[in-house]
Design an enzyme around this catalytic site. Structure first.
Site, PDB file in Angstrom:
ATOM      1  N   ASP A  34       0.648  -1.278  -0.114  1.00  0.00           N
ATOM      2  CA  ASP A  34       0.054  -0.105  -0.010  1.00  0.00           C
ATOM      3  C   ASP A  34       0.975   1.268  -0.162  1.00  0.00           C
ATOM      4  O   ASP A  34       1.848   1.430   0.542  1.00  0.00           O
ATOM      5  CB  ASP A  34      -0.818  -0.026   1.218  1.00  0.00           C
ATOM      6  CG  ASP A  34      -1.940   0.959   1.234  1.00  0.00           C
ATOM      7  OD1 ASP A  34      -2.676   1.103   0.439  1.00  0.00           O
ATOM      8  OD2 ASP A  34      -1.935   1.984   2.117  1.00  0.00           O
ATOM      9  N   GLU A  49       1.541  -0.573  -5.016  1.00  0.00           N
ATOM     10  CA  GLU A  49       0.522   0.225  -5.485  1.00  0.00           C
ATOM     11  C   GLU A  49       1.191   1.709  -6.039  1.00  0.00           C
ATOM     12  O   GLU A  49       1.686   2.599  -5.134  1.00  0.00           O
ATOM     13  CB  GLU A  49      -0.434   0.928  -4.257  1.00  0.00           C
ATOM     14  CG  GLU A  49      -1.493   1.700  -4.674  1.00  0.00           C
ATOM     15  CD  GLU A  49      -2.457   2.302  -3.379  1.00  0.00           C
ATOM     16  OE1 GLU A  49      -3.503   2.749  -3.749  1.00  0.00           O
ATOM     17  OE2 GLU A  49      -1.749   2.296  -2.548  1.00  0.00           O
ATOM     18  N   ASP A 101     -11.079   1.533  -3.907  1.00  0.00           N
ATOM     19  CA  ASP A 101     -10.630   3.065  -3.965  1.00  0.00           C
ATOM     20  C   ASP A 101     -11.159   3.602  -5.079  1.00  0.00           C
ATOM     21  O   ASP A 101     -11.104   4.843  -4.988  1.00  0.00           O
ATOM     22  CB  ASP A 101      -9.249   3.213  -4.030  1.00  0.00           C
ATOM     23  CG  ASP A 101      -8.371   2.885  -2.677  1.00  0.00           C
ATOM     24  OD1 ASP A 101      -8.792   3.081  -1.815  1.00  0.00           O
ATOM     25  OD2 ASP A 101      -7.029   2.497  -2.900  1.00  0.00           O
TER      26      ASP A 101
END
Length: 590
Positions: A334, A363, A430
């Site tokens: 992340d 990410e 997201d």
């Protein structure tokens, strides 16, 4: 005439790289539609000979034709695969444009080939240690992203206090519904039938929120999901069914209730953990403002100082522990671009030392070449690829030509073996649900999934997208999974299941097929591309408009067979309804 300032090459990254232990891939950028041909001038840097006058000249110069790899809005990219006998190379480019021949070298443009190697580009040596190598299983994986709190409630005894009946109301930033590991275990047959071969779980570790990106304890399962024994059973069941498991690592920041941070909050400058975080001053809150760095501006997510040796060792042990003890197959990292490259280099070494086949996914929402040098990540979440597909098929914001150009840019952004394992997705926790972005048009959603599942890279389905689940931006995109078949879009589910099956069983459709766009069709706002493997091709024709469209077929495809129905194609053209799809299989050699 050649536009010289548009010509570009550098002997590194996606322009010159080792593909395998014997093969180099060399690329050259030229202004779109200018070069008639490009040849590579190449030879071994150490092969010299004397002429009759005793002058030393480069002896082993050879020529090799380059091929056009792809086109973007402004440029053509030419390529060649080469196997230098001694794994080293001096090279330049012979470009013919507008009847003019120019030689392009590291020193610039010249009209005559140099007799010495000094001005040529150099690939010093193909070292096997430098070859980018991702786990081989990834390119054939179809991922399924699960937000554990919202997939299925299998054990109501684990429900957190105040949990609501399943799907009884819209999701908010704070409400819970009791999703857990037992729910996943009880629905493993659904995932097997769908055809997925990998599950990406958003964070499962102990945390305060329903999304779990505010970690309290990285070594413990959040009790609302189950315990370690249940998780181990889940991993084992997944593996028994041919499904890989990837966990989410939140190493950029922790949660407000992370014990070391609470120690700093209580003890201030006297805390032994004060150097674990990016603290600007004490106390940590002053005049209503926090005095420490955070993820974004969220005071509940303090940023970790990964350069601190204690923090680093703690997080590295987290990475090692879940691989060694539970046999997970991947880590999704992340906010990976906000953590130092130095940390990720060490993380990769530690994880790959335990199991080289663990997939490390970062990410990163933008050009990620600095993280994809073979020393950090295996791949990144391919948002540039996603964005333009949504803009064309779902929103109609770009033309077919713009879609092809930008998709080509995304495909050419990285070396071939990196693009082969890129994590392609249409939506996630997201982003708004793809059905919602498509205005709940099943035809548009089908087009997007057709493109996703036929693309190079590893596709990922966000839970529920396969049944038409809707939802706006977070938290709306985190609805409870709908298990009542009467409330599912079963036609869409059947269609996506069929596409997954084709990807797994048809080499041209799947990871082995090479993609090539046909620009001519874009003039009619139709996207047409082929996927080819050996002597078989599949032609994809996608009408992204709100009107009927006709497309002229390549000669060999005119006698092909419809992939979905098995019917023979008759005629040199095909008609498509608005947002219609045609997939035609044919032999490339007749």
């Amino acid at each position: 005439m050649l536009t010289k300032e548009a010509v570009y090459h550098r002997p590194k990254n996606n322009f010159a790289y080792a593909y395998d232990k014997d093969t180099l891939h060399i690329r050259l950028q030229v202004k779109k539609n200018e070069a008639e041909s490009v040849r590579l001038i190449w030879g071994d840097p150490f092969t010299w000979d004397q002429d009759k006058d005793g002058v030393w000249k480069w002896k082993s110069e050879e020529h090799a034709e380059m091929t056009l790899l792809g086109k973007t809005e402004l440029f053509d990219i030419w390529t060649i695969a080469l196997k230098p006998p001694h794994k080293r190379l001096k090279y330049g480019f012979e470009i013919i444009a507008g009847g003019e021949k120019l030689i392009y070298t590291e020193g610039g443009f010249i009209h005559k080939k140099p007799e010495h190697t000094g001005g040529y580009f150099t690939f010093p040596y193909l070292n096997e240690e430098d070859i980018f190598s991702a786990p081989s299983w990834v390119k054939d994986t179809v991922w399924y992203q699960i937000f554990p709190e919202r997939f299925a409630n299998g054990d109501e005894a684990l429900n957190p206090e105040g949990a609501l009946p399943w799907g009884s109301t819209e999701p908010t930033a704070k409400n819970t519904f009791g999703g857990d590991f037992e729910g996943v275990i009880q629905n493993i047959d659904y995932l097997v039938k769908l055809g997925v071969t990998g599950i990406y779980f958003t964070p499962i570790f102990k945390a305060f929120s329903n999304h779990k990106y505010d970690t309290i304890d990285y070594m413990e399962i959040d009790p609302q999901f189950g315990d370690k024994e249940t998780f181990k059973r889940l991993v084992d069941i997944c593996h028994e069914n041919g499904i890989k498991v990837m966990l989410d690592a939140v190493f950029n920041h922790c949660g407000y209730e992370f014990p070391p941070f609470q120690d700093v909050f209580v003890n201030g400058e006297h805390s032994k953990y004060k150097d674990w975080f990016h603290i600007n001053s004490f106390p940590l809150k002053k005049d209503g403002k926090v005095q420490y760095e955070t993820f974004g501006f969220s005071e509940n997510m303090p940023k970790l100082r990964t350069g601190n040796p204690e923090v680093r060792e703690y997080l590295l042990e987290v990475g090692r522990y879940w691989v060694k003890e539970f046999g997970i197959d991947g880590w999704r990292l992340d906010v990976a671009n906000e953590v130092s490259h130095d940390f990720w280099r060490e993380f990769r070494k530690e994880i790959k030392a335990i199991d080289p086949e663990v997939y490390i996914l970062g990410e990163v929402w933008h050009d990620a070449m600095p993280w994809l040098q073979g020393d950090q990540f295996d791949a990144v979440m391919n948002y540039p690829y996603t964005s333009v597909a949504i803009e064309y098929f779902a929103e109609g914001k770009v033309t077919a030509s713009e879609f092809i150009n930008r998709t080509s840019e995304a495909l050419l952004m990285y070396p071939e073996q990196i693009s082969a394992v890129a994590f392609n997705l249409l939506g996630s926790h997201d982003t708004p649900r793809i059905a919602t972005v498509c205005g709940e048009s099943t035809d548009k959603v089908k087009q997007l999934f057709t493109f996703l599942l036929s693309s190079p890279g590893a596709p990922c389905i966000y839970y529920g997208d396969e049944i038409g689940l809707t939802g706006a931006m977070d938290p709306g995109c985190r609805k409870c999974m709908v298990w009542d078949e009467e409330e599912q879009d079963t036609e869409l589910l059947s269609f996506i299941t069929q596409l997954i099956s084709l990807r797994k069983t048809n080499p041209a459709f799947g990871s082995k097929g090479r993609i090539q766009f046909m620009e001519a069709a874009a003039e009619d706002e139709v996207v047409m591309y082929t996927k080819t493997y050996e002597d078989q091709s599949i032609l994809f024709v996608l009408n992204g408009t709100e009107r009927d469209a006709a497309a002229q077929l390549p000669e060999k495809a005119a006698g092909g067979q419809c992939v979905l129905t098995g019917e023979k194609v008759n005629g040199a053209s095909i008609k498509l309804k608005p947002h219609g799809i045609a997939m035609i299989s044919y032999a490339t050699q007749i």
